[in-house]
Design an enzyme around this catalytic site. Structure first.
Site, PDB file in Angstrom:
ATOM      1  N   TYR A   1       0.832  -1.206   0.000  1.00  0.00           N
ATOM      2  CA  TYR A   1       0.000   0.000   0.000  1.00  0.00           C
ATOM      3  C   TYR A   1       0.867   1.258   0.000  1.00  0.00           C
ATOM      4  CZ  TYR A   1      -3.653   3.273   1.433  1.00  0.00           C
ATOM      5  OH  TYR A   1      -4.523   4.330   1.503  1.00  0.00           O
TER       6      TYR A   1
ATOM      7  N   LYS B   1       1.433   4.052  -3.130  1.00  0.00           N
ATOM      8  CA  LYS B   1       1.213   5.487  -2.909  1.00  0.00           C
ATOM      9  C   LYS B   1       2.494   6.275  -3.198  1.00  0.00           C
ATOM     10  CE  LYS B   1      -3.042   5.077  -1.496  1.00  0.00           C
ATOM     11  NZ  LYS B   1      -4.181   5.673  -2.156  1.00  0.00           N
TER      12      LYS B   1
END
Length: 123
Positions: free
Chosen positions: A26, A30
């Site tokens: 994750y 990002k």
């Protein structure tokens, strides 16, 4: 498309801890998004990196719900160097994005949760 369309200002929400070299998928994704935006050399980019987002969602996420309740209850513990880790309401992020969009700025700007809070009180 943003570069080709000569977009004046680009605002995006990534996440606290965004890092293209992270071991966590994750955070790595990002971070990759942020890196790609920097390579585009747009005129004005505002990257919002909130901690846990609070607010209503269409889908139920048990982990986020529990974390949100704890984060809201224990907000007073997140002071000093822990302040950037405070959970933040999604509507405050939206208000901060609106405030940033109204300002004539150039370059790349990063906002963590505590800076997002400040931006909403300055507008």
């Amino acid at each position: 498309m943003a570069k080709a369309s000569n977009v004046e200002k680009f605002l995006v929400i990534t996440a606290m801890g965004a890092n293209s070299k992270s071991k966590f998928f994750y955070s790595r994704v990002k971070g990759d998004v942020e890196g790609t935006l920097q390579q585009l050399e747009l005129n004005s980019v505002h990257i919002f990196r909130p901690s846990l987002l609070l607010g209503e969602r269409k889908e139920f996420r048990a982990g986020e719900k529990i974390s949100g309740m704890i984060g809201s209850f224990a907000k007073f513990l997140f002071v000093g160097p822990l302040r950037p880790y405070r959970a933040i309401e999604a509507n405050k992020v939206a208000a901060a994005m609106y405030a940033a969009a109204q300002k004539p700025t150039q370059g790349y700007h990063f906002y963590n949760s505590d800076e997002i809070e400040k931006l909403t009180t300055r507008s």
